[in-house]
Design a protein around this motif. Structure first.
Motif, PDB file in Angstrom:
ATOM      1  N   GLY A  93      -3.019   3.020   3.437  1.00 53.21           N
ATOM      2  CA  GLY A  93      -4.067   3.631   4.265  1.00 53.21           C
ATOM      3  C   GLY A  93      -3.676   3.611   5.730  1.00 53.21           C
ATOM      4  N   SER A  94      -4.538   3.062   6.559  1.00 60.36           N
ATOM      5  CA  SER A  94      -4.315   3.078   8.009  1.00 60.36           C
ATOM      6  C   SER A  94      -3.878   1.713   8.540  1.00 60.36           C
ATOM      7  N   SER A  95      -3.259   0.905   7.660  1.00 59.49           N
ATOM      8  CA  SER A  95      -2.731  -0.394   8.082  1.00 59.49           C
ATOM      9  C   SER A  95      -1.671  -0.837   7.079  1.00 59.49           C
ATOM     10  N   ASP A  96      -0.974  -1.936   7.410  1.00 55.03           N
ATOM     11  CA  ASP A  96       0.015  -2.496   6.501  1.00 55.03           C
ATOM     12  C   ASP A  96      -0.656  -2.867   5.186  1.00 55.03           C
ATOM     13  N   LEU A  97       0.095  -2.752   4.106  1.00 55.12           N
ATOM     14  CA  LEU A  97      -0.395  -3.149   2.786  1.00 55.12           C
ATOM     15  C   LEU A  97       0.363  -4.423   2.410  1.00 55.12           C
ATOM     16  N   SER A  98      -0.349  -5.536   2.358  1.00 53.80           N
ATOM     17  CA  SER A  98       0.312  -6.803   2.047  1.00 53.80           C
ATOM     18  C   SER A  98      -0.334  -7.448   0.837  1.00 53.80           C
ATOM     19  N   GLY A  99       0.362  -8.442   0.280  1.00 47.59           N
ATOM     20  CA  GLY A  99      -0.166  -9.148  -0.877  1.00 47.59           C
ATOM     21  C   GLY A  99      -0.016  -8.397  -2.183  1.00 47.59           C
ATOM     22  N   VAL A 100       0.874  -7.398  -2.217  1.00 51.62           N
ATOM     23  CA  VAL A 100       1.093  -6.646  -3.453  1.00 51.62           C
ATOM     24  C   VAL A 100       1.783  -7.557  -4.467  1.00 51.62           C
ATOM     25  N   ALA A 101       1.215  -7.704  -5.635  1.00 47.21           N
ATOM     26  CA  ALA A 101       1.810  -8.498  -6.720  1.00 47.21           C
ATOM     27  C   ALA A 101       2.271  -7.538  -7.809  1.00 47.21           C
ATOM     28  N   PHE A 102       3.561  -7.497  -8.040  1.00 46.48           N
ATOM     29  CA  PHE A 102       4.178  -6.559  -8.975  1.00 46.48           C
ATOM     30  C   PHE A 102       4.819  -7.371 -10.101  1.00 46.48           C
ATOM     31  N   THR A 103       4.181  -7.395 -11.259  1.00 46.75           N
ATOM     32  CA  THR A 103       4.700  -8.142 -12.403  1.00 46.75           C
ATOM     33  C   THR A 103       5.555  -7.224 -13.262  1.00 46.75           C
ATOM     34  N   LEU A 104       6.810  -7.589 -13.424  1.00 45.43           N
ATOM     35  CA  LEU A 104       7.718  -6.811 -14.262  1.00 45.43           C
ATOM     36  C   LEU A 104       7.424  -7.112 -15.724  1.00 45.43           C
ATOM     37  N   ARG A 105       7.644  -6.146 -16.568  1.00 42.61           N
ATOM     38  CA  ARG A 105       7.438  -6.304 -18.009  1.00 42.61           C
ATOM     39  C   ARG A 105       8.770  -6.059 -18.721  1.00 42.61           C
ATOM     40  N   GLU A 106       8.932  -6.726 -19.853  1.00 47.18           N
ATOM     41  CA  GLU A 106      10.131  -6.503 -20.651  1.00 47.18           C
ATOM     42  C   GLU A 106      10.106  -5.081 -21.201  1.00 47.18           C
ATOM     43  N   PRO A 107      11.273  -4.417 -21.281  1.00 40.56           N
ATOM     44  CA  PRO A 107      11.303  -3.093 -21.898  1.00 40.56           C
ATOM     45  C   PRO A 107      10.930  -3.181 -23.379  1.00 40.56           C
TER      46      PRO A 107
END
Length: 168
Positions: A93-107
């Motif tokens: 949006g109109s500011s930094d985006l922080s605290g993104v948690a990205f969990t990888l999954r096994e194929p």
């Protein structure tokens, strides 16, 4: 030569957070992240200048120079061969985006059988099974050929939602 280029000032922001491994053996420093625009009914470009980067060994990441908009944060495991291991929709949006948690999954491994009614009109082993993501993003299309028993197996499928297409 008759061309006018106008520059306009715009704001750019950072996307930062943490990637969480699919397994304890996952080397996070081999994960490459890229932001691609979420575009309905079209194919997103492979990369955006300045909108990509490697994950640090501790799992943290920061991508700078991001314009406001809707994106897919796509994780690729670098190596031979490289493979997409995840996608996370994000909106800047109109500011930094922080605290993104990205969990990888096994194929995943997808197995199936195709039922053909009546005698086949073509060599059954030439039929191809394709998985196309519901939301376009850079991804080699997972696919397989049908075997003589009308079965197929697609290996290393990134967890996501797909259209399944059967083509002769």
């Amino acid at each position: 030569s008759g061309m006018t280029i106008r520059l306009r000032r715009g704001s750019v922001y950072r996307v930062q957070g943490t990637v969480i491994a699919a397994s304890q053996d996952e080397a996070l420093s081999k994960i490459f992240l890229q932001l691609t625009p979420r575009l309905a009914n079209s194919v997103a470009p492979m990369t955006l200048s300045g909108s990509a980067g490697m994950v640090k060994p501790d799992g943290s990441f920061m991508i700078a120079g991001v314009e406001p908009g809707a994106y897919n944060l796509v994780a690729t495991r670098m190596g031979s061969p490289s493979s997409v291991v995840g996608r996370l929709p994000v909106t800047v949006g109109s500011s930094d985006l922080s605290g993104v948690a990205f969990t990888l999954r096994e194929p995943l491994r997808l197995e199936g059988t195709i039922r053909v009614e009546g005698p086949p009109k073509t060599d059954i082993t030439k039929i191809q099974i394709l998985l196309r993501p519901l939301e376009p993003y850079p991804l080699s299309t997972p696919n397989a050929r049908l075997n003589a028993d009308r079965q197929f197996t697609i290996e290393n499928v990134p967890p996501d939602s797909y259209f399944l297409t059967v083509s002769p």
